[in-house]
Design an enzyme around this catalytic site. Structure first.
Site, mmCIF file in Angstrom:
data_model
loop_
_atom_site.group_PDB
_atom_site.id
_atom_site.type_symbol
_atom_site.label_atom_id
_atom_site.label_comp_id
_atom_site.label_asym_id
_atom_site.label_seq_id
_atom_site.Cartn_x
_atom_site.Cartn_y
_atom_site.Cartn_z
ATOM 1 N N LEU A 92 -12.470 5.800 19.836
ATOM 2 C CA LEU A 92 -11.530 6.580 19.041
ATOM 3 C C LEU A 92 -10.334 5.703 18.703
ATOM 4 O O LEU A 92 -9.621 5.239 19.611
ATOM 5 C CB LEU A 92 -11.052 7.813 19.798
ATOM 6 C CG LEU A 92 -12.071 8.899 20.152
ATOM 7 C CD1 LEU A 92 -12.976 8.480 21.319
ATOM 8 C CD2 LEU A 92 -11.343 10.191 20.519
ATOM 9 N N ILE A 150 -12.079 8.065 28.683
ATOM 10 C CA ILE A 150 -11.635 6.750 29.151
ATOM 11 C C ILE A 150 -10.363 6.347 28.410
ATOM 12 O O ILE A 150 -10.335 6.338 27.168
ATOM 13 C CB ILE A 150 -12.720 5.684 28.935
ATOM 14 C CG1 ILE A 150 -14.005 6.088 29.668
ATOM 15 C CG2 ILE A 150 -12.246 4.320 29.420
ATOM 16 C CD1 ILE A 150 -15.187 5.179 29.372
ATOM 17 N N GLY A 180 -5.432 6.554 21.325
ATOM 18 C CA GLY A 180 -6.479 5.532 21.365
ATOM 19 C C GLY A 180 -7.283 5.570 22.650
ATOM 20 O O GLY A 180 -6.713 5.592 23.730
ATOM 21 N N SER A 181 -8.605 5.587 22.558
ATOM 22 C CA SER A 181 -9.389 5.789 23.772
ATOM 23 C C SER A 181 -10.880 5.627 23.485
ATOM 24 O O SER A 181 -11.282 5.186 22.415
ATOM 25 C CB SER A 181 -9.126 7.195 24.316
ATOM 26 O OG SER A 181 -9.340 8.153 23.299
ATOM 27 N N ARG A 182 -11.701 6.038 24.478
ATOM 28 C CA ARG A 182 -13.140 6.041 24.319
ATOM 29 C C ARG A 182 -13.721 7.226 25.079
ATOM 30 O O ARG A 182 -13.174 7.636 26.111
ATOM 31 C CB ARG A 182 -13.751 4.741 24.854
ATOM 32 C CG ARG A 182 -15.150 4.474 24.293
ATOM 33 C CD ARG A 182 -15.695 3.159 24.809
ATOM 34 N NE ARG A 182 -16.366 3.312 26.091
ATOM 35 C CZ ARG A 182 -16.571 2.307 26.943
ATOM 36 N NH1 ARG A 182 -16.142 1.095 26.664
ATOM 37 N NH2 ARG A 182 -17.205 2.516 28.082
#
Length: 214
Positions: A92, A150, A180-182
């Site tokens: 993301l 995450i 911002g991430s996953r």
């Protein structure tokens, strides 16, 4: 008599209200005291914050055996795991919707938060090294799906609104990751990914995997 419709949610997640309000106040103060230059800068920041925390409505597809994307973003890897299971990793960016959604209907059997580092979320090692929150969801079929939020370089707060024992519908919101991430989705054996690396997906709408014929 038709069932009453669910109340509409605000277009911005509640976690963003404070940020957006603060920058809006700075925008108005700058316009009054400093002129339009600073006001434009703070106004742009207000719009960015509002965009980051946007919370759009989604319509989950009603397809038996379908597994939905748990987040908006770009698929970075699709891997097979031991025992025939698989994992789909979604990155993301700060411009994506950051609301996380359940991939299937079921019950949360386990919720586990782990402190960690803040490596770039697209790196493979982020799965084990970074701050993360994992939910195990037992689907109606009895199979277990794991969704892992995450944190990344910019993400400094993982938010999860649900806990073990809660029931979720496919596509239902359960949390978000700020800036911002996953999001990783672990599939049980008997499911095959229907997306490839590089594809963009929409949380709660894109079908990312399907049950194999039995």
């Amino acid at each position: 008599m038709p069932a009453p419709s669910a109340p509409r949610r605000p277009p911005i997640a509640r976690e963003g209200w404070g940020y957006a309000s603060g920058f809006l106040i700075l925008t108005l103060a700058a316009a009054y005291w400093e002129g339009w230059g600073w006001a434009a800068a703070f106004g742009a920041a207000t719009l960015f914050i509002a965009g980051f925390f946007r919370d759009p409505e989604r319509t989950p597809p009603q397809e038996p055996g379908a597994v939905l994307a748990p987040a908006d973003g770009r698929v970075v890897t699709v891997d097979r795991q031991e025992g025939g299971a698989g994992v789909i990793r979604i990155f993301l960016s700060p411009l994506d919707v950051h609301i996380n959604r359940s991939p299937v209907s079921g019950q949360i059997t386990k919720a586990e938060y782990v402190k960690g580092r803040f490596l770039a979320a697209y790196k493979d090692e982020a799965s084990e090294a970074n701050e993360r929150n994992a939910l195990d969801i037992r689907a109606v079929s009895g199979e277990n799906f794991r969704v892992v939020q995450i944190a990344g370089v910019l993400a400094r707060r993982i938010v999860c609104w649900r806990k073990a024992g809660d029931e979720l519908r496919a596509g239902e919101r359960f949390g978000l990751i700020q800036f911002g991430s996953r999001t990783d989705l672990y599939l049980p054996a008997g499911y095959a990914a229907s997306v490839r690396p590089g594809e963009r997906v929409r949380g709660g709408e894109t079908i990312v995997a399907r049950a194999l014929a039995r």
